[in-house]
Design a protein around this motif. Structure first.
Motif, PDB file in Angstrom:
ATOM      1  N   VAL A 475       1.141  -1.369  -6.198  1.00  0.00           N
ATOM      2  CA  VAL A 475       0.889  -2.161  -5.099  1.00  0.00           C
ATOM      3  C   VAL A 475       1.093  -2.015  -3.689  1.00  0.00           C
ATOM      4  CG1 VAL A 475      -0.665  -4.225  -4.305  1.00  0.00           C
ATOM      5  CG2 VAL A 475      -0.954  -3.501  -6.785  1.00  0.00           C
ATOM      6  N   VAL A 476       0.544  -1.665  -2.547  1.00  0.00           N
ATOM      7  CA  VAL A 476       1.470  -2.379  -0.999  1.00  0.00           C
ATOM      8  C   VAL A 476       1.200  -2.937  -0.136  1.00  0.00           C
ATOM      9  CG1 VAL A 476       1.170  -0.526   0.649  1.00  0.00           C
ATOM     10  CG2 VAL A 476       1.272   0.573  -1.193  1.00  0.00           C
ATOM     11  N   PRO A 477       1.868  -3.732   0.405  1.00  0.00           N
ATOM     12  CA  PRO A 477       1.657  -4.508   0.886  1.00  0.00           C
ATOM     13  C   PRO A 477      -0.146  -4.724   1.804  1.00  0.00           C
ATOM     14  CG  PRO A 477       3.434  -4.626   0.538  1.00  0.00           C
ATOM     15  CD  PRO A 477       3.253  -3.579  -0.018  1.00  0.00           C
ATOM     16  N   SER A 478      -0.953  -4.723   1.870  1.00  0.00           N
ATOM     17  CA  SER A 478      -2.210  -5.218   2.354  1.00  0.00           C
ATOM     18  C   SER A 478      -1.523  -5.938   4.193  1.00  0.00           C
ATOM     19  CB  SER A 478      -3.583  -5.957   2.693  1.00  0.00           C
ATOM     20  OG  SER A 478      -4.647  -5.341   3.299  1.00  0.00           O
ATOM     21  N   TYR A 479      -1.438  -4.941   5.182  1.00  0.00           N
ATOM     22  CA  TYR A 479      -0.759  -5.245   6.605  1.00  0.00           C
ATOM     23  C   TYR A 479      -1.839  -6.133   7.233  1.00  0.00           C
ATOM     24  CZ  TYR A 479       1.123  -5.407  10.791  1.00  0.00           C
ATOM     25  OH  TYR A 479       2.054  -6.437  12.237  1.00  0.00           O
TER      26      TYR A 479
END
Length: 874
Positions: A475-479
């Motif tokens: 999971v990549v932090p949603s910017y």
């Protein structure tokens, strides 16, 4: 099924043989492209790229290499200096990763991609449409609006350049706001027809700018006559067979669709300059009975063992750098690129450690617009592990899957959307994953997509677990750009039917708050006295809803039958004018509630004539109080204000026209948000108050005959301080209890049924209007002032001109008298009936610019009705 390779068969041969589609062009074209089918009213076939990393799993080095090489060609074309001033723009969702790779190849170019995900609080800097796509609306949401306002070259990147419409529409839109001297269009393949090839040169001349094209390969698609209909028929046959067929083969999870070979054998699927048989890219015969390949989320027996449960799910913490954007949705600068490059080795190493050591074939799966980050990590991973690493992404695009080596989409996983999309829930897809022999799948999602829907038994994770023994989740932090400290409160999504209004959900979204449980109605005479004495505003209460008698209902239906074609023509004229002069993809915003049926009809005309699916919202505007500023704020956050077209039913004296202009000016001064055009588009403009109209005749519009029962069962809007706070939408009520008398949809259907017969008349009228002087004369306002003085009223707000406004006076206010133009016929039957019921005289007048005018009683004592002020109960 084994879809790891096509054994030398061109993955477009199945479609080519059945539809007669032919690719003509560079020798390497079939290595880059396959063919598939989809249900689409504009284009049945789909060019499927083998190197894009969207539908076909491919080596991440190959995918990135193609994009980077195109960027290097752009750099060589522009030269060092101009490349350093360039900005790269990619298209969602398919080309977001490709565009980012091109930006890397260009060098120091910042990158931005369009998005179909609105972000609360981030105002769009532009938007455009993709004509042949199933989901067309693109937003541009740069964190720094200056990203698009420079004068350096703009590089636009898409996966294919087919007709050129999408790119030209984008350039036209952006050039009007941020003009520059040079554009470069980049695509993996240039597939324009000869007819389209010259348009780029003509367009560049039109905007007085240089436009270059860079592509990895070029060619064209030759389509036989009737291919769209044949393709749609083939899709329909397949879907029907897939829904009702047998289940052959233990490895299949769906029925069989049977397709006989096309008559006469092969039908022109050969690429020009290549042999018929034996070489790579040759079209070969497909099996007579290809298997459908939709795969449900219920876990199936795994080919490598007796796995019937969801496999072990491993979460991998990538240690994503704090504050680094996950992609180009809000802009990705050279400084961001440096941070990412330094972090890639660590993130790939953490992923490699989490993979099973014996995995021989690994898929890294991105998530819709999240393409670039998974691609870069996958490319690093490819260099670290001995396993074969492949890369692809999930998608919103529905494509048929056929288990045949000559077809580009061999299998299809179908699962529910898991990022709470703005356009509502729906199906999403992953292609060529099932049956491909992957022993591990690494799914990348941003944090907005890590929702309960992702983890449900029918969600994507469970589905992947049915086809691979190991599933990893990264999971990549949603910017999201930082919002101003004093940003306004978040606003709710629009209300939609059937929960609010009897209109179908897709017809209109109401930017209102639901006050259905609040008692707001007051007797008509009591309201009139309070309004005229200054004790209350008309928007602080509601009149009791008029329930029509059987005789009055009969008049409504007779009027609808008589005027439906005339209304249909006016709808067509005003819609065509909007599309030609305001925006090719307008956002219709009707002024609730009289404008809302017109907005729905305009939306239906755009669908009928052009297959457009226009967004439509209803907002509140209140005389003396202005338009709902929070509704404008919501619109600005979700759409380009320049595309917004305000819609109303008709003009009377033009008070709302002026009210809207003043309100928009005040909103822009207070918020700094600009771009809204205050000019209203109306069905009828008898007062000559606007430039965009369907007609200037004052005739009966049946939707004016009734109240909520012809307007989706919604009340007029309410604005009262104790119910509507500073950050709330204006209020409205849904009268569910009146469903038995509702004719809202019947009215729309009756008018839309006449669209076909008025097309020629509409086209003729639009041509005449295009060259006519439509400058508003405000004739109606002058007439109202004259009548106000002549009848001793001395308040123009009590003079309501036109059939629609007169009807409103009789239904909602305390009428004094009705002025009717001498000789007015059936258009006034319902007015005469209402006047008779309320004891109001109808006075015929020789010189009157309107068919009729309603005069509200200037004596505001309780119970004042009729010419003598006496109450009349009928």
């Amino acid at each position: 099924m084994n879809i790891a390779a096509n054994n030398g068969v061109w993955s477009g041969s199945w479609v080519a043989e059945r539809l007669g589609v032919e690719l003509v062009g560079d020798d390497g074209l079939t290595a880059l492209l396959g063919l598939a089918l989809r249900r689409n009213p504009r284009r049945a076939h789909l060019l499927v790229s083998n190197v894009l990393g969207k539908h076909v799993p491919q080596s991440p080095s190959v995918v990135y290499g193609h994009g980077f090489a195109l960027g290097r060609r752009v750099r060589d074309l522009l030269g060092e200096r101009e490349a350093g001033r360039a900005v790269v723009l990619g298209y969602a969702e398919t080309a977001t990763g490709l565009g980012h790779a091109v930006a890397d190849g260009v060098g120091l170019a910042p990158y931005l991609h369009s998005t179909r995900r609105p972000v609360a609080g981030v105002a769009p800097a532009g938007g455009f449409e993709e004509a042949h796509s199933h989901a067309t609306s693109h937003l541009l949401l740069p964190e720094d609006p200056a990203l698009l306002s420079g004068d350096g070259p703009l590089v636009l990147v898409d996966d294919e350049f087919s007709t050129g419409n999408t790119v030209l529409n984008t350039i036209r839109d952006l050039h009007g706001r941020y003009p520059r001297q040079r554009y470069v269009v980049v695509a993996l393949v240039d597939m324009r027809s000869q007819a389209d090839a010259g348009r780029l040169t003509d367009f560049a001349r039109e905007i007085d700018a240089r436009v270059d094209l860079v592509a990895a390969a070029s060619g064209t698609v030759r389509l036989p006559e009737g291919v769209l209909e044949k393709g749609q028929e083939l899709v329909a046959r397949y879907e029907e067979s897939a829904a009702t067929g047998d289940r052959p083969g233990a490895a299949q999870s769906g029925p069989v669709a049977q397709f006989p070979a096309p008559p006469g054998g092969r039908t022109g699927s050969r690429l020009q300059g290549q042999p018929r048989e034996g070489a790579r890219g040759t079209a070969r015969p497909a099996p007579t009975h290809p298997h459908p390949t939709d795969h449900p989320a219920t876990p199936q027996p795994h080919p490598t063992g007796n796995r019937t449960a969801t496999p072990h799910l491993t979460r991998v913490d990538l240690h994503w750098p704090y504050g680094l954007p996950d992609g180009g949705r809000h802009g990705f600068t050279p400084a961001h690129r440096i941070r990412l490059e330094s972090a890639l080795p660590t993130m790939a190493a953490r992923l490699a450690e989490a993979l099973p050591p014996d995995a021989r074939r690994v898929l890294t799966l991105g998530f819709e617009e999240l393409m670039y980050t998974p691609l870069r990590i996958a490319r690093e991973l490819e260099a670290l592990v001995t396993a074969e690493v492949r890369y692809s992404t999930t998608t919103r695009s529905p494509v048929l899957a056929v288990d045949d080596p000559g077809y580009a989409i061999r299998s299809r996983l179908v699962f529910p959307a898991h990022d709470d999309p703005a356009d509502g829930p729906g199906e999403r897809y992953a292609y060529n994953v099932a049956g491909a022999g992957f022993e591990a799948v690494v799914l990348f999602v941003d944090s907005a997509g890590d929702t309960p829907e992702l983890h449900t038994p029918d969600g994507l994770l469970a589905l992947l677990g049915a086809h691979a023994p190991h599933v990893l989740l990264a999971v990549v932090p949603s910017y999201v750009p930082a919002l101003p400290e004093e940003s306004p409160a978040m606003l709710p999504e629009p209300l939609r039917g059937p929960a609010f209004s009897s209109y179908p959900a897709e017809d209109v979204g109401w930017l209102l708050q639901d006050l259905s449980d609040v008692t707001l109605e007051a007797p008509t005479e009591e309201r009139e006295e309070a309004i005229q004495s200054g004790g209350a505003h008309y928007a602080e209460s509601l009149p009791v809803e008029y329930q029509p008698s059987e005789q009055y209902q009969g008049l409504f239906h007779a009027a609808l039958e008589t005027s439906a074609a005339r209304i249909a023509q006016a709808v067509g004229v005003v819609t065509e004018t909007v599309l030609a002069e305001r925006s090719p993809r307008p956002v219709l915003v009707s002024l609730a509630r009289a404008g809302t049926p017109v907005g729905v009809l305009m939306r239906r005309w755009a669908q009928f004539r052009y297959g457009l699916d226009l967004p439509h919202y209803a907002v509140s505007i209140v005389r003396g109080r202005g338009i709902d500023a929070n509704a404008l704020r919501w619109l600005a956050a979700h759409h380009d204000p320049r595309d917004v077209v305000f819609v109303d039913g008709w003009t009377g004296k033009g008070a709302i026209t002026r009210e809207l202009a003043d309100a928009i000016e005040e909103f822009e001064e207070r918020t700094g948000v600009s771009g809204f055009d205050p000019e209203i588009a109306v069905l009828a403009d008898p007062g000559s108050c606007v430039r965009t109209y369907g007609t200037r005749e004052d005739f009966l519009i049946p939707s004016a005959c009734l109240n909520s029962t012809v307007s989706g069962l919604i009340s007029r809007t309410v604005l009262r301080a104790d119910l509507v706070g500073p950050d709330d939408f204006h209020g409205g009520k849904f009268y569910r209890e009146l469903a038995g008398a509702d004719v809202s949809v019947a009215f729309l259907d009756a008018v839309a049924a006449r669209f076909e017969e008025v097309v020629d008349a509409v086209d003729g009228a639009v041509k005449e209007l295009a060259v006519a002087d439509r400058t508003p004369t405000w004739e109606g306002w002058a007439a109202v002032e004259r009548i106000s003085e002549e009848y001793g009223i001395h308040d123009v707000n009590l003079v309501k001109p036109g059939v629609g406004e007169t009807t409103r006076v009789l239904l909602r206010r305390v009428p004094w008298k009705i002025l009717a133009r001498a000789g007015a016929g059936a258009d006034l039957d319902h007015v005469r009936l209402l006047a008779e019921q309320r004891g109001v005289p109808v006075e015929e007048v020789g010189e009157l610019p309107y068919t009729c005018v309603g005069l509200i009683h200037p004596k505001y004592t309780r119970g004042a009705t009729g010419a003598d002020g006496r109450a009349v109960n009928v």
